[in-house]
Design an enzyme around this catalytic site. Structure first.
Site, PDB file in Angstrom:
ATOM      1  N   LYS A  94       4.755   2.279  -8.675  1.00  0.00           N
ATOM      2  CA  LYS A  94       3.994   1.989  -7.464  1.00  0.00           C
ATOM      3  C   LYS A  94       3.600   0.518  -7.467  1.00  0.00           C
ATOM      4  O   LYS A  94       3.274  -0.060  -8.502  1.00  0.00           O
ATOM      5  CB  LYS A  94       2.739   2.869  -7.389  1.00  0.00           C
ATOM      6  N   ASP A  95       3.587  -0.079  -6.291  1.00  0.00           N
ATOM      7  CA  ASP A  95       3.361  -1.506  -6.144  1.00  0.00           C
ATOM      8  C   ASP A  95       1.903  -1.862  -6.426  1.00  0.00           C
ATOM      9  O   ASP A  95       0.993  -1.057  -6.238  1.00  0.00           O
ATOM     10  CB  ASP A  95       3.727  -1.921  -4.725  1.00  0.00           C
ATOM     11  N   ARG A  96       1.677  -3.105  -6.843  1.00  0.00           N
ATOM     12  CA  ARG A  96       0.302  -3.581  -7.047  1.00  0.00           C
ATOM     13  C   ARG A  96      -0.358  -3.959  -5.738  1.00  0.00           C
ATOM     14  O   ARG A  96      -1.581  -3.897  -5.620  1.00  0.00           O
ATOM     15  CB  ARG A  96       0.295  -4.788  -7.990  1.00  0.00           C
TER      16      ARG A  96
END
Length: 348
Positions: A94-96
């Protein structure tokens, strides 16, 4: 999508009449919300950190994070638990640059009595939404999918045309491309895959966990790019919804995840796929000694429960569910030219 100076094609043809609007993606993390749908029997969705369930040597925590990517959180959990990084499991990345909820598993055999204190320590860093003991490590792809709530800002375009395009995606789906982030900045992961192959490196035999992981990442990028290239040609031919003669999947049209030996398709479909891949000989050569079995991936991304609303004349909020391994940017980028304000959006 935003143009860049990469020698690699990182933008792909879309379905329908083409993109009908422009928008800014991820103006702030709050505009890109991802909620992992684990879908494993017995797992709670949200029950509080003090209501532990299940049994097994792996403690699974459902965390909410913002500003931290998945790998960083996994490493921090390993440090807090006093275990090795590979003993922490996740289902997807999952992206930051988003608000995300996802599960992590930490191997802690025989330490159930310490769970309360450990969870309290973790909760000082990230909200703990649920806890569950499980009999094995969570692995990539274990989850059923992800729920998204994404708000686009600075939206330009005719509202009727935008909604017609979204309705078409809801009914028929869109091309199931891998996201641009798979390929690294300006396609750097593709260059590294080619460089490794020329040096004779075999990812599965490289020493050191970090080296093996990176080599696998580059190899995955190469097969993802080849899949996108085949799918792009199918979109140009307007047959990406159809099973062609030689399709190995009995139920749906698929494309190749290239491997040693190339593709599992035959007849017309094999000819098409090999012709497309032959136009990228350096990437094709990456798989000559990879020992990776050819696999398949669906060509069509069909979102679940796609809905939208307009908070203002220039803002559009989309909610939908995607299966594991599908990319939100593939869906949104099929309708909009996107300016990414916060980095490249991940799947997971």
């Amino acid at each position: 999508m935003t143009a860049d100076p990469s020698p690699w094609c990182l933008d792909w043809p879309v379905s329908g009449e083409g993109r009908v609007g422009r928008a800014v993606l991820k103006l702030s993390p709050e505009t890109f919300f991802v909620d992992e749908d684990l879908g494993l029997p017995g797992f709670p969705e949200e029950c509080g950190a003090d209501q532990r369930q299940g049994e097994g040597e792996h403690l699974c925590l459902r965390l909410e994070k913002c500003g931290d990517n998945t790998d960083y959180v996994a490493r921090q959990l390993a440090d807090l638990a006093g275990c090795r990084a590979h003993e922490v499991g996740v289902c997807g990345l999952k992206d930051r640059h988003a608000v995300t909820r996802q599960w992590f598993s930490i191997q802690r055999p025989g330490r159930e009595a310490e769970d309360v204190d450990f969870v309290a320590t973790v909760a000082e860093r990230w909200p703990v939404l649920a806890c569950h003991r499980f009999n094995r490590k969570l692995r990539r792809g274990d989850h059923r999918g992800n729920r998204f709530r994404i708000t686009l800002v600075a939206v330009e375009g005719d509202r009727a045309a935008i909604e017609a395009a979204l309705n078409l995606v809801a009914r028929e789906g869109c091309p199931n491309y891998f996201g641009r982030q798979r390929f690294g900045h300006n396609g750097g992961n593709l260059d590294r895959a080619i460089a490794d192959a020329k040096k004779g490196h075999r990812p599965q035999r490289r020493r050191g966990h970090g080296n093996r992981q990176k080599a696998g990442l580059y190899l995955s990028a190469a097969r993802s790019w080849l899949f996108n290239a085949v799918l792009a040609e199918r979109v140009r031919q307007d047959n990406w919804h159809q099973r062609l003669p030689g399709e190995p999947d009995p139920q749906r049209p698929t494309g190749p995840l290239w491997g040693d030996g190339g593709t599992r398709s035959t007849e017309v479909q094999e000819t098409l796929e090999r012709q497309v891949v032959a136009a990228a000989p350096e990437l094709e050569a990456v798989f000559a000694a990879s020992r990776m079995s050819p696999e398949r991936r669906p060509l069509v991304l069909l979102p679940g429960q796609l809905e939208w609303q307009w908070p203002s004349v220039s803002e559009l909020t989309l909610t939908f569910h995607l299966q594991a391994g599908q990319y939100a940017t593939a869906l949104i980028g099929n309708v909009f030219e996107l300016q990414d304000a916060g980095g490249l959006a991940a799947s997971g």
